[in-house]
Design a protein around this motif. Structure first.
Motif, PDB file in Angstrom:
ATOM      1  N   UNK A  87      19.428  -2.072 -95.734  1.00 50.88           N
ATOM      2  CA  UNK A  87      18.227  -1.734 -96.113  1.00 50.88           C
ATOM      3  C   UNK A  87      16.911  -2.263 -95.310  1.00 50.88           C
ATOM      4  N   UNK A  88      16.887  -2.308 -93.999  1.00 51.51           N
ATOM      5  CA  UNK A  88      16.174  -2.794 -93.191  1.00 51.51           C
ATOM      6  C   UNK A  88      14.930  -1.934 -93.175  1.00 51.51           C
ATOM      7  N   UNK A  89      13.721  -2.528 -92.797  1.00 49.75           N
ATOM      8  CA  UNK A  89      12.538  -1.773 -92.850  1.00 49.75           C
ATOM      9  C   UNK A  89      12.226  -1.025 -91.777  1.00 49.75           C
ATOM     10  N   UNK A  90      12.808  -1.196 -90.633  1.00 48.64           N
ATOM     11  CA  UNK A  90      12.654  -0.505 -89.234  1.00 48.64           C
ATOM     12  C   UNK A  90      14.073  -0.009 -88.798  1.00 48.64           C
ATOM     13  N   UNK A 286      19.999  -5.864 -99.447  1.00 46.95           N
ATOM     14  CA  UNK A 286      19.063  -4.903 -99.381  1.00 46.95           C
ATOM     15  C   UNK A 286      17.756  -5.033-100.223  1.00 46.95           C
ATOM     16  N   UNK A 287      18.031  -5.214-101.482  1.00 50.51           N
ATOM     17  CA  UNK A 287      17.055  -5.391-102.512  1.00 50.51           C
ATOM     18  C   UNK A 287      15.850  -6.344-102.025  1.00 50.51           C
ATOM     19  N   UNK A 294      13.935 -11.235-105.669  1.00 52.61           N
ATOM     20  CA  UNK A 294      13.469 -12.694-105.026  1.00 52.61           C
ATOM     21  C   UNK A 294      14.546 -13.103-104.147  1.00 52.61           C
ATOM     22  N   UNK A 295      13.916 -13.475-102.836  1.00 51.30           N
ATOM     23  CA  UNK A 295      14.749 -14.125-102.054  1.00 51.30           C
ATOM     24  C   UNK A 295      15.313 -15.411-102.480  1.00 51.30           C
ATOM     25  N   UNK A 296      14.490 -16.121-102.963  1.00 54.53           N
ATOM     26  CA  UNK A 296      14.847 -17.656-103.557  1.00 54.53           C
ATOM     27  C   UNK A 296      15.975 -17.349-104.704  1.00 54.53           C
TER      28      UNK A 296
END
Length: 454
Positions: A87-90, A286-287, A294-296
């Motif tokens: 799910x990368x942005x680029x 990906x989420x 949230x990453x944390x």
């Protein structure tokens, strides 16, 4: 890119099967460009999976603002290395072609992400690891190397009190895995509370998890104990945690870090002693990239991570699974329905519903006293366009829709390649798909082609 990685089964005295000796995969990663600047950084990974991204937790970290935190991963499949864009942005490019999921070529290949470029090369394994001769873990069954490795991780998790994140597709047995971890752990005789995060209304989530006092909101006619309090001394299982509303996630994170909760409408802080196990059919990396998780919180949940293999990753387990399922139905005579030929046909399918779908098929065959040439969900749709398979309401709508589209695209492209004899140019003209886009679709689904045509 591959070297020989076939498992070697050692035998004990008397011919009994012993541990499964599995080579440890090795992959060489050369960082040739990082954030647009030429470099030469060499990393050798000895594992089944490596992650690439800008976050410091990745196996290959790239200081490139165009690279997502968890950009892509490379995993060892049954026969080849597999590249997955998480799910990368680029986007991720394999040998110049944008891909989402693809088998890596057997020779060297280049992977471009953001303004960086990697060169990947498979290496001959130097070490092996022994997997125990386990064919089950509670209600989970399988003789494949993938399942035995999973059993080892689950067993280690059961002997600790750490937070566990279980990821995997719908129907792979995530809840069974969580239940068995609890059954074998020190909290086996304590409360085990299951929370379905996917069906929890956003406005009621705090009350469901932490409880509320009387009069806290309209309709709160009595005080209520939340799931965390109810699980005190035991385990709380957060099923489909990837569906949790984003605005609820900070409150869950605080509860996990402090082991304290506060009921809605109260100022009193209550201590809770709970072990947390979470499960999801989404890829949380990906989420995180997409800003939906949230990453944390992801790191707080994934102290111990387990990825449940899909059935298509362990098709060799189908005969043993069929036997287990038939015996559970107390219908041993029906095993005669499942001949070697039937097993072979069953092993040709993807089983998008995994073991749950297999169980439904076996039960239907037993009831009808016939094992037909099964066509699972990926092949059910007829010429009328109406699918005869039942909808699995345990799968969230968006994911179910994505899987249906993926199923259609894979089938369409497979039949298109078969018609064209692997000639991509001919296939592009017949389907009226741009040739470059068709190449990308074929890469995404790992479909082979024999020629590209002129």
């Amino acid at each position: 890119m591959t070297t020989e990685l076939s498992p070697r089964r050692r035998t004990t005295e008397g011919g009994a099967r012993g541990p499964l000796s599995v080579p440890v995969p090795r992959l060489e990663v050369l960082v040739e460009r990082e954030n647009g600047a030429a470099t030469h950084r060499r990393i050798v990974i000895e594992n089944d999976r490596l992650r690439v991204g800008s976050h410091e937790s990745n196996d290959v970290r790239l200081a490139d603002p165009q690279v997502s935190r968890f950009h892509c991963s490379v995993s060892r499949g049954e026969h080849d290395w597999e590249l997955c864009d998480t799910g990368s942005l680029n986007g991720t490019r394999l040998d110049g072609v944008s891909v989402r999921d693809a088998d890596l070529p057997r020779a060297e290949c280049t992977v471009e992400l953001g303004n960086s470029r990697l060169r990947l090369r498979g290496m001959r394994p130097r070490a092996t690891r022994d997997l125990p001769d386990w064919t089950s873990f509670g209600e989970l069954h399988g003789e494949s190397a993938a399942m035995r490795a999973t059993f080892v991780t689950l067993d280690r998790a059961s002997r600790s009190d750490s937070t566990v994140l279980i990821e995997g597709e719908s129907g792979t047995g995530k809840e069974l895995a969580a239940s068995e971890i609890v059954r074998r752990g020190r909290r086996a005789n304590a409360p085990f509370v299951i929370v379905d995060c996917g069906s929890m209304p956003s406005n009621l989530a705090p009350s469901e998890l932490f409880g509320h006092s009387r009069g806290a909101f309209t309709g709160a006619d009595a005080a209520r104990t939340g799931a965390f309090e109810a699980a005190h001394g035991g385990t709380i299982f957060l099923d489909e945690v990837g569906e949790m509303p984003l605005d609820m996630q900070p409150q869950l994170l605080r509860a996990l870090e402090s082991r304290q909760i506060r009921r809605v409408g109260e100022n009193v802080v209550r201590n809770v002693d709970v072990r947390v196990i979470a499960a999801t059919n989404r890829r949380l990396e990906r989420e995180v990239n997409q800003g939906r998780f949230r990453e944390d919180l992801y790191y707080r949940l994934s102290v111990v991570s387990v990825r449940m293999p899909s059935l298509r990753q362990r098709l060799d387990d189908i005969p043993a699974l069929v036997e287990v399922l038939v015996k559970k139905m107390d219908a041993e005579p029906a095993l005669d329905l499942f001949t070697r030929e039937v097993h072979a046909r069953m092993q040709q399918h993807d089983w998008p519903g995994n073991v749950r779908e297999l169980r439904n098929f076996v039960e239907r065959a037993v009831v009808l006293d016939s094992a037909p040439d099964y066509q699972p969900a990926s092949h059910h749709a007829g010429a009328s366009g109406r699918g005869s398979e039942r909808v699995d309401l345990d799968v969230p709508f968006r994911r179910a829709k994505e899987k249906l589209v993926e199923t259609f695209e894979r089938r369409y492209l497979s039949e298109l390649l078969e018609w064209s004899g692997g000639n991509v140019s001919q296939a592009a003209r017949r389907s009226r798909i741009d040739r470059i886009h068709l190449h990308r679709l074929l890469q995404r689904y790992g479909l082979r082609r024999t020629s590209s045509g002129g």
